[in-house]
Motif scaffolding. Structure first.
Motif, PDB file in Angstrom:
ATOM      1  N   ALA A 199       0.115  -3.627  -3.035  1.00  0.00           N
ATOM      2  CA  ALA A 199      -0.181  -2.790  -4.201  1.00  0.00           C
ATOM      3  C   ALA A 199       1.088  -2.117  -4.716  1.00  0.00           C
ATOM      4  O   ALA A 199       1.171  -1.717  -5.875  1.00  0.00           O
ATOM      5  CB  ALA A 199      -1.222  -1.743  -3.837  1.00  0.00           C
ATOM      6  N   HIS A 200       2.102  -1.998  -3.850  1.00  0.00           N
ATOM      7  CA  HIS A 200       3.353  -1.342  -4.233  1.00  0.00           C
ATOM      8  C   HIS A 200       4.473  -2.352  -4.499  1.00  0.00           C
ATOM      9  O   HIS A 200       5.644  -1.975  -4.592  1.00  0.00           O
ATOM     10  CB  HIS A 200       3.791  -0.371  -3.138  1.00  0.00           C
ATOM     11  N   GLY A 201       4.129  -3.619  -4.561  1.00  0.00           N
ATOM     12  CA  GLY A 201       5.142  -4.635  -4.887  1.00  0.00           C
ATOM     13  C   GLY A 201       5.856  -5.212  -3.678  1.00  0.00           C
ATOM     14  O   GLY A 201       6.809  -5.972  -3.820  1.00  0.00           O
ATOM     15  N   PHE A 202       5.411  -4.835  -2.487  1.00  0.00           N
ATOM     16  CA  PHE A 202       5.999  -5.420  -1.279  1.00  0.00           C
ATOM     17  C   PHE A 202       4.952  -6.317  -0.616  1.00  0.00           C
ATOM     18  O   PHE A 202       3.999  -5.826  -0.009  1.00  0.00           O
ATOM     19  CB  PHE A 202       6.444  -4.320  -0.308  1.00  0.00           C
ATOM     20  N   ASP A 203       5.155  -7.628  -0.759  1.00  0.00           N
ATOM     21  CA  ASP A 203       4.148  -8.561  -0.253  1.00  0.00           C
ATOM     22  C   ASP A 203       4.455  -8.983   1.172  1.00  0.00           C
ATOM     23  O   ASP A 203       5.545  -9.483   1.466  1.00  0.00           O
ATOM     24  CB  ASP A 203       4.099  -9.807  -1.150  1.00  0.00           C
ATOM     25  N   LEU A 204       3.484  -8.791   2.035  1.00  0.00           N
ATOM     26  CA  LEU A 204       3.620  -9.264   3.407  1.00  0.00           C
ATOM     27  C   LEU A 204       3.523 -10.790   3.375  1.00  0.00           C
ATOM     28  O   LEU A 204       2.621 -11.347   2.739  1.00  0.00           O
ATOM     29  CB  LEU A 204       2.466  -8.686   4.236  1.00  0.00           C
ATOM     30  N   ILE A 205       4.488 -11.494   3.993  1.00  0.00           N
ATOM     31  CA  ILE A 205       4.397 -12.963   3.979  1.00  0.00           C
ATOM     32  C   ILE A 205       4.304 -13.572   5.364  1.00  0.00           C
ATOM     33  O   ILE A 205       3.912 -14.722   5.512  1.00  0.00           O
ATOM     34  CB  ILE A 205       5.565 -13.622   3.193  1.00  0.00           C
ATOM     35  N   GLY A 206       4.645 -12.826   6.402  1.00  0.00           N
ATOM     36  CA  GLY A 206       4.527 -13.410   7.728  1.00  0.00           C
ATOM     37  C   GLY A 206       5.190 -12.543   8.776  1.00  0.00           C
ATOM     38  O   GLY A 206       5.637 -11.430   8.488  1.00  0.00           O
ATOM     39  N   ALA A 207       5.256 -13.075  10.000  1.00  0.00           N
ATOM     40  CA  ALA A 207       5.849 -12.333  11.104  1.00  0.00           C
ATOM     41  C   ALA A 207       6.398 -13.294  12.140  1.00  0.00           C
ATOM     42  O   ALA A 207       6.005 -14.452  12.200  1.00  0.00           O
ATOM     43  CB  ALA A 207       4.810 -11.418  11.743  1.00  0.00           C
ATOM     44  N   ARG A 208       7.318 -12.796  12.913  1.00  0.00           N
ATOM     45  CA  ARG A 208       7.821 -13.585  14.041  1.00  0.00           C
ATOM     46  C   ARG A 208       8.161 -12.655  15.185  1.00  0.00           C
ATOM     47  O   ARG A 208       8.287 -11.439  14.997  1.00  0.00           O
ATOM     48  CB  ARG A 208       9.052 -14.410  13.635  1.00  0.00           C
ATOM     49  N   LEU A 209       8.291 -13.257  16.346  1.00  0.00           N
ATOM     50  CA  LEU A 209       8.755 -12.510  17.495  1.00  0.00           C
ATOM     51  C   LEU A 209      10.260 -12.691  17.548  1.00  0.00           C
ATOM     52  O   LEU A 209      10.759 -13.800  17.402  1.00  0.00           O
ATOM     53  CB  LEU A 209       8.106 -13.078  18.763  1.00  0.00           C
TER      54      LEU A 209
END
Lengths: 176, 267
Positions: free
Chosen positions: B180-190
């Motif tokens: 909603a604030h323009g920061f899109d979550l796209i993934g994660a890693r260890l």
């Protein structure tokens, strides 16, 4: 600053690792190191500096990702023996000169094979001299060896390529 | 100089490493020594053949592209310069010539060792654990961009990402949807940084990638740092409730602080 020299860096990594996948990994890692150590760059040739980083990265890489290939050491090749002078090498004078044949663009793969079989110490000086056209001083800088060592390794590398090429030509039945 | 010694000059002559006097002498020797003359001709032929035939391996273009994308547009020149000018012109200071440099080296070699040792000590004391961590997270971020393996799990949903860390980390990292604030979550890693495991959450803001590292630090006091810019990347970190977050991106410092406020703020 580093970007224009990435091709030279990749080529060098490719000759050192003898494998396109390893060369790509080495180039990536070397770029990160170049990026990290950029502040330590003291001027001079960026290409020489980058090639030095590629070389160090490649040797570290091969030591930790050795894929069943044993990296031959200098001692195995007797490089520490004094270099024999030219005239002491008996040259059989073939009418069909192997070097001439090498010029004919035949057997590129065979030439590559001859170069791949050189020990790493010989292969690297040959590539730096003949492809990158670095001076002895610059090669010494990249390989971290004295100029005298560069000189003798380069001479030996050439002798070895020559001998192995002659052997290859002889096995093939003396040309043609 | 004996003939045998002269013959050793073949390679030097070939490589332009003889001075003019040496070259003249060598050429004169070639006139008198058929062995050397033949040897020199062969070496010359070999050199020509090698230069013509040795493959020059071109780097795969997608590899170059990845490296290009991962490195910041302009690496700041070494020195106290704070912000890199938006120009491609790289001006190098005039470096001393080789001759002057080697003379300098000679003159300095006596005190060089002691000086280098002193400088190394100063440098070593100068590098704080914070500097080391900053360097480490920037490198991890760049390495991930370069390798094209940015995340182990691709998802925009915190409910997918959070449980993925179960069993991989000894903490459950808080994961927020900030789209909603323009920061899109796209993934994660260890990730593994400075000998510790970390959750790395990847966000995208316009064309910029942001990596948020979360470490378990049970004894760390509450703290917060101002953003610093390192090699074109903005970095900041904060600790609270047994977790330490490090964030790195090529967005500017203000945007990075805005991102920090969103991460640390109420859900």
């Amino acid at each position: 600053m580093v970007l224009p020299h990435l091709d030279a860096a990749y080529n060098f990594a490719r000759y050192l690792t003898r494998n396109p996948d390893d060369a790509a990994d080495v180039l990536q890692e070397a770029s990160i190191r170049a990026f990290r150590f950029f502040g330590g760059f003291k001027g001079g040739s960026v290409r020489t500096w980058l090639l030095t980083i590629v070389r160090n990265t490649a040797y570290t890489w091969m030591a930790s990702h050795r894929r069943g290939q044993v990296v031959a050491s200098v001692e195995d090749y007797g490089i520490e023996r004094p270099l024999e002078p030219f005239a002491a090498v008996p040259w059989e004078r073939l009418p069909d000169d192997p070097e001439t044949r090498l010029l004919l663009a035949e057997d590129r793969a065979a030439l590559m094979d001859v170069i791949d079989r050189l020990s790493p110490e010989f292969r690297e000086v040959l590539v730096l001299r003949e492809i990158e056209e670095l001076s002895y001083r610059e090669i010494a800088e990249v390989t971290g060896t004295p100029v005298g060592t560069v000189m003798s390794r380069l001479a030996r590398a050439r002798r070895q390529v020559q001998e192995n090429w002659r052997r290859h030509v002889a096995l093939e039945g003396g040309g043609r | 100089m004996s003939c045998a010694e002269k013959c050793l000059l073949v390679d030097l002559a070939l490589d332009d490493e003889l001075d003019s006097a040496g070259l003249a002498e060598f050429e004169q020797h070639l006139q008198q020594c058929p062995d050397c003359a033949v040897g020199f001709a062969r070496q010359k032929a070999l050199r020509g053949a090698l230069r013509a035939q040795m493959p020059r391996h071109k780097s795969p273009s997608e590899l170059i592209q990845r490296i290009r994308d991962a490195l910041p547009d302009e690496v700041p020149a070494p020195g106290p310069q704070k912000t890199a000018p938006a120009t491609n012109v790289v001006s190098l200071p005039a470096w001393p010539t080789v001759a002057t440099k080697s003379r300098l080296k000679l003159a300095l070699s006596g005190i060089g060792g002691a000086l280098a040792a002193a400088l190394a000590t100063v440098w070593f004391m100068h590098v704080t654990p914070e500097d080391r961590m900053t360097q480490a997270v920037v490198e991890s971020h760049v390495r991930a961009l370069m390798s094209g393996r940015m995340y182990d799990i691709a998802s925009a949903d915190p409910k997918t990402i959070k449980p993925w860390f179960t069993g991989r980390l000894d903490v459950a990292p808080p994961v927020k949807d900030l789209s909603a604030h323009g920061f899109d979550l796209i993934g994660a890693r260890l990730d593994y940084i400075d000998n510790r495991r970390a959750a790395a959450l990847i966000y995208r803001h316009n064309e910029h990638v942001i990596t948020l590292y979360i470490f378990s630090t049970p004894s760390a006091p509450m703290s917060e740092s101002d953003p610093v810019v390192r090699q074109g990347y903005a970095v900041c970190h904060w600790s609270s409730h047994g977790l330490t977050d490090w964030v790195v991106s090529d967005i500017d410092s203000d945007e990075l602080e805005a991102f920090e406020d969103l991460v640390t703020g109420p859900v």
